[in-house]
Design an enzyme around this catalytic site. Structure first.
Site, PDB file in Angstrom:
ATOM      1  N   PHE A 174      -9.690  74.728  43.137  1.00  0.00           N
ATOM      2  CA  PHE A 174      -9.608  75.921  43.983  1.00  0.00           C
ATOM      3  C   PHE A 174      -9.159  77.153  43.199  1.00  0.00           C
ATOM      4  O   PHE A 174      -8.376  77.975  43.681  1.00  0.00           O
ATOM      5  CB  PHE A 174      -8.661  75.683  45.170  1.00  0.00           C
ATOM      6  CG  PHE A 174      -9.020  74.509  46.039  1.00  0.00           C
ATOM      7  CD1 PHE A 174     -10.321  74.035  46.085  1.00  0.00           C
ATOM      8  CD2 PHE A 174      -8.049  73.874  46.800  1.00  0.00           C
ATOM      9  CE1 PHE A 174     -10.657  72.941  46.896  1.00  0.00           C
ATOM     10  CE2 PHE A 174      -8.381  72.789  47.612  1.00  0.00           C
ATOM     11  CZ  PHE A 174      -9.692  72.318  47.657  1.00  0.00           C
TER      12      PHE A 174
ATOM     13  N   GLU B   7      -3.127  80.411  49.573  1.00  0.00           N
ATOM     14  CA  GLU B   7      -1.785  80.977  49.343  1.00  0.00           C
ATOM     15  C   GLU B   7      -0.788  80.516  50.402  1.00  0.00           C
ATOM     16  O   GLU B   7       0.129  81.242  50.787  1.00  0.00           O
ATOM     17  CB  GLU B   7      -1.855  82.507  49.235  1.00  0.00           C
ATOM     18  CG  GLU B   7      -2.706  82.923  48.044  1.00  0.00           C
ATOM     19  CD  GLU B   7      -2.714  84.402  47.765  1.00  0.00           C
ATOM     20  OE1 GLU B   7      -1.632  85.024  47.880  1.00  0.00           O
ATOM     21  OE2 GLU B   7      -3.778  84.924  47.407  1.00  0.00           O
TER      22      GLU B   7
END
Length: 381
Positions: free
Chosen positions: A155, A362
């Site tokens: 990712f 995040e």
């Protein structure tokens, strides 16, 4: 309490808005081809957007965080993929370099980030270490000449086009998360390789990659900050990143709202524009209220960051509410569009696909709730 923007901030926002709308057709073409646009990235750099928070001495604009958020909002309204470059450079790469970098590291990497001469990547997640960042298995073994890195990452946004990475690895695996360190790795270093480029649901013009490291050798000078401080660097950096993601949530909600209002005024059913019907008006009322609430949460977190105050809880609150708000508003906008909203010629279809990622990267919404819950319990202890 002053909620108004300064003249300079209004000028920055207007400049970004004009750029974003002019860039949008080209960004859509890149999205349809699932291709990273070096041309758009170059123009964003020329406008100063890639170095908003970078001091002027390193080639940036030296702006406050709120001004940066105004820019990323406008870019994200036009294209989430293009906003990823702006967000990556300003919130995930510039911050740790500014706070923890040596002067030599700042001169090399900050200037490159701000001018667009270098593209960067923040490389933390691994196959078995997502929300549990301290569980990474990538190692950086210290030698007489530097560090030897082995492991893999997933990712990694823009990993396939990056010139360097901020990489998190274990320099002392026996210490667990306390043995994590951050290192700067140039992607032309032998042993580094880009693996699979993921096929995603949305944000298609921003590549998300697997990265591998096989006996990658970097000098001692590649260490960012101190050994064993990697988890602190990672989490501090993610605080700023979460405020940035919150701003993109506000942007997507705002864009979905404008699309819904325009369509509701133009679409006629039962002899009236559907905007005349109470059911539509209530949807729009809820959307407008949630967007404004998300914006103020986001700007408050940015204000605390600019003032040098603690803002971890506020960053998580902003990201949690703004990204989930975006999903709700986009869903309501899709309902207002009806069957047409399901068609690719209508922008709401793309927003519907793009918005989900913001609730995941995040720090997922669940992680944000954990951060907030721990913070409020600590405040009451």
């Amino acid at each position: 309490m002053d909620f108004s923007l300064s003249e300079e901030q209004v000028m920055i926002r207007n400049m970004a808005r004009q750029f974003a709308r002019e860039m949008e057709p080209e960004a859509l073409e890149a999205e349809e081809k699932s291709e990273f646009s070096h041309a758009i990235t170059k123009r964003m750099a020329e406008n100063g957007f890639l170095g908003m928070v970078v001091p002027e001495e390193y080639g940036g604009m030296g702006s406050d965080y709120t001004s940066y958020l105004l820019v990323i909002e406008e870019i994200a309204r036009a294209s989430m993929s293009q906003s990823m470059v702006v967000g990556l450079h300003n919130s995930l790469l510039a911050y740790p370099l500014l706070v923890y970098g040596t002067e030599a590291q700042k001169k090399k990497y900050l200037r490159g980030l701000a001018t667009g001469d270098m593209l960067g990547c923040y490389s933390l997640s691994e196959p078995n270490a997502g929300s549990d960042a301290g569980g990474i298995a990538t190692t950086a073994v210290k030698t007489d000449d530097g560090y030897v890195i082995n492991g893999s990452k997933i990712f990694s946004t823009n990993g396939s086009v990056a010139d360097f990475l901020i990489l998190f690895a274990k320099t002392d695996p026996d210490l667990g998360y306390k043995g994590m360190s951050a290192l700067l790795v140039d992607t032309d270093t032998p042993g580094f390789a880009v693996g699979k480029i993921e096929k995603k649901m949305g944000i298609l013009a921003s590549p998300t990659c697997e990265l591998s490291f096989t006996d990658v050798k970097v000098p001692h000078e590649a260490l960012l900050g101190e050994e064993g401080k990697g988890i602190r660097i990672a989490l501090e950096t993610l605080d700023g990143g979460r405020v940035s993601v919150a701003a993109t949530g506000v942007a997507m909600g705002e864009e979905a709202f404008d699309l819904a209002v325009k369509y509701a005024k133009e679409r006629n059913q039962f002899g009236h524009p559907i905007a005349d019907f109470q059911g539509i008006q209530w949807k729009l009322a809820d959307m407008r209220t949630e967007i404004d609430a998300a914006r103020y949460l986001t700007y408050y977190a940015a204000w605390r960051k600019d003032q040098g105050l603690a803002y971890t809880r506020e960053a998580s609150q902003a990201k949690l509410f703004a990204t989930e708000m975006a999903s709700r508003c986009i869903h309501s906008s899709m309902q207002i569009h009806g069957g047409y909203g399901f068609m690719k010629e209508y922008k709401i279809e793309q927003l519907y696909r793009d918005c989900k990622a913001a609730e995941l990267y995040e720090g997922t919404s669940e992680i944000q709730r954990t951060v907030i819950g721990r913070a409020v319990l600590k405040d009451k202890s």
